[in-house]
Design an enzyme around this catalytic site. Structure first.
Site, PDB file in Angstrom:
ATOM      1  N   PRO A 100       0.825  -1.218   0.000  1.00 24.78           N
ATOM      2  CA  PRO A 100       0.000   0.000   0.000  1.00 24.78           C
ATOM      3  C   PRO A 100       0.853   1.260   0.000  1.00 24.78           C
ATOM      4  O   PRO A 100       1.835   1.359   0.743  1.00 24.78           O
ATOM      5  CB  PRO A 100      -0.805  -0.123   1.300  1.00 24.78           C
ATOM      6  CG  PRO A 100      -0.910  -1.594   1.530  1.00 24.78           C
ATOM      7  CD  PRO A 100       0.402  -2.163   1.049  1.00 24.78           C
ATOM      8  N   CYS A 101       0.455   2.213  -0.852  1.00 28.71           N
ATOM      9  CA  CYS A 101       1.300   3.391  -1.062  1.00 28.71           C
ATOM     10  C   CYS A 101       0.851   4.608  -0.263  1.00 28.71           C
ATOM     11  O   CYS A 101       1.531   5.634  -0.260  1.00 28.71           O
ATOM     12  CB  CYS A 101       1.305   3.760  -2.550  1.00 28.71           C
ATOM     13  SG  CYS A 101      -0.309   4.269  -3.187  1.00 28.71           S
TER      14      CYS A 101
END
Length: 376
Positions: A100-101
């Protein structure tokens, strides 16, 4: 003579294996964009790990060839992954994924590994350590390249930014190199590989053999000299069959957006209207080019976000007074027309906006496959 025969037989078997497809394990699969590109490069994605229920539904609808594990990566053991894939430690050709960014992206709060989502990168490392794939591919947002583990900690006196020991990417590099991997890393622009979108991603690729895996050569450029010119938004959506699923602007947004020409943004408004439209946001730093932005058919799309009408990342259609539709989003990422996204409209935008452009994934996948064929 016997040795020569055995050597030739090994080469034949290697080529046969490559034709049948190398095996891979996908982590943080999302809606499957990275997987599609990797599969097109010649890999057989045995297992996908994803725990967003809408993404899982999308994968079950489209990726029936893969086993889908609906769990957080923190709850996944290497033993379970290998058993599901029908493989043993050391037999996996590629592990790939993009954690997840949100904790590293400029669209979020950039809390780095102080955010629980940011710590998931170390579960990627854990599984690489335990499974020992021949190669791995790690991807994340452009900003990941220079995000520090503790953003509030004073920077040390360094001559080069890359030398900062507090950079998360340097921590990852140290971990991967400690496991025996030779690395190549950098930021790649999807538009340089034929995607109709200027989407930059931080890429780390590793191999257990000596010698770096090369990054793919650019096939397109902004100028188009010697190689093809960047593909554009118009290439992706101009002839797209009309699809009504999407979002709408309120009347206040329409009042300003109808005055913006294709390729323009809030600065195309008169000074008085700029103040009215932007309000306190005028005091923000940077160019603020995403505010009241109307796209151009003749340029690549800007990076797709998880919604086409966020105030700072507007994605207004070039010729219509509306945000891009779900179908247009999918076309820009180059998902197959048959790919069905599950969930409501907001959830579909999110899945597509979080995906990796398929052409970029495919270009990297081909380089990894070529390296495996030559080195293993």
């Amino acid at each position: 003579m016997r040795k020569l025969f055995i050597y030739q037989l090994i080469l034949i078997l290697k080529r046969a294996d490559l034709k049948m497809g190398l095996n891979a394990i996908s982590l943080f699969t999302g809606a499957g964009g990275l997987d599609i590109g990797i599969s097109k490069a010649g890999f057989n994605v045995k297992v996908c790990v994803e725990n967003d229920k809408h993404c899982v539904s999308t994968l079950k609808e489209n990726a029936s060839h893969s086993i889908i594990i609906d769990k957080s990566i923190k709850d996944i053991s290497s033993k379970e992954l290998l058993e599901k894939a029908g493989l043993k430690k050391g037999e996996v050709d590629l592990i790939f994924g993009g954690p997840p960014c949100q904790s590293f992206s400029s669209a979020g709060k950039m809390r780095s590994i102080k955010d629980s989502r940011g710590t998931l990168i170390f579960d990627f490392v854990r599984l690489v350590e335990e499974i020992k794939p021949k190669t791995f591919l790690f991807e994340n947002v452009k900003q990941f390249r220079y995000i520090r583990a503790d953003p509030k900690k004073p920077k040390p006196h360094i001559t080069k930014r890359d030398s900062d020991p507090n950079l998360v990417i340097n921590m990852l590099r140290k971990n991967f190199e400690g496991l025996g991997y030779t690395l190549n890393w950098g930021v790649l622009n999807s538009a340089d590989y034929g995607a109709p979108q200027k989407r930059e991603r931080t890429i780390i690729i590793g191999t257990l053999k000596e010698g770096k895996i090369s990054f793919p050569k650019k096939t397109h450029s902004k100028e188009g000299s010697n190689i093809k010119k960047w593909r554009t938004l118009g290439d992706a959506i101009r002839n797209l069959k009309q699809d009504e699923e999407g979002m709408e602007y309120n009347e206040k947004r329409k009042k300003f957006l109808k005055l913006i020409p294709p390729g323009g943004y809030w600065k195309n408004l008169s000074p008085d209207l700029q103040k009215e439209a932007m309000g306190a946001k005028l005091k923000l730093g940077g160019g603020k080019t995403g505010f009241f932005r109307r796209l151009s058919y003749f340029q690549p799309s800007p990076t797709l976000c998880t919604s086409p009408k966020q105030p700072g990342t507007d994605m207004c259609h070039p010729g219509k007074l509306r945000p891009l539709t779900v179908a247009e989003y999918a076309a820009i990422q180059e998902f197959p027309k048959s790919w069905i996204f599950k969930g409501n409209t907001t959830q579909k935008y999110k899945q597509i906006g979080n995906a990796v452009p398929i052409r970029l994934a495919n270009a990297i996948g081909k380089e990894i496959k070529s390296h495996i064929g030559k080195s293993f």
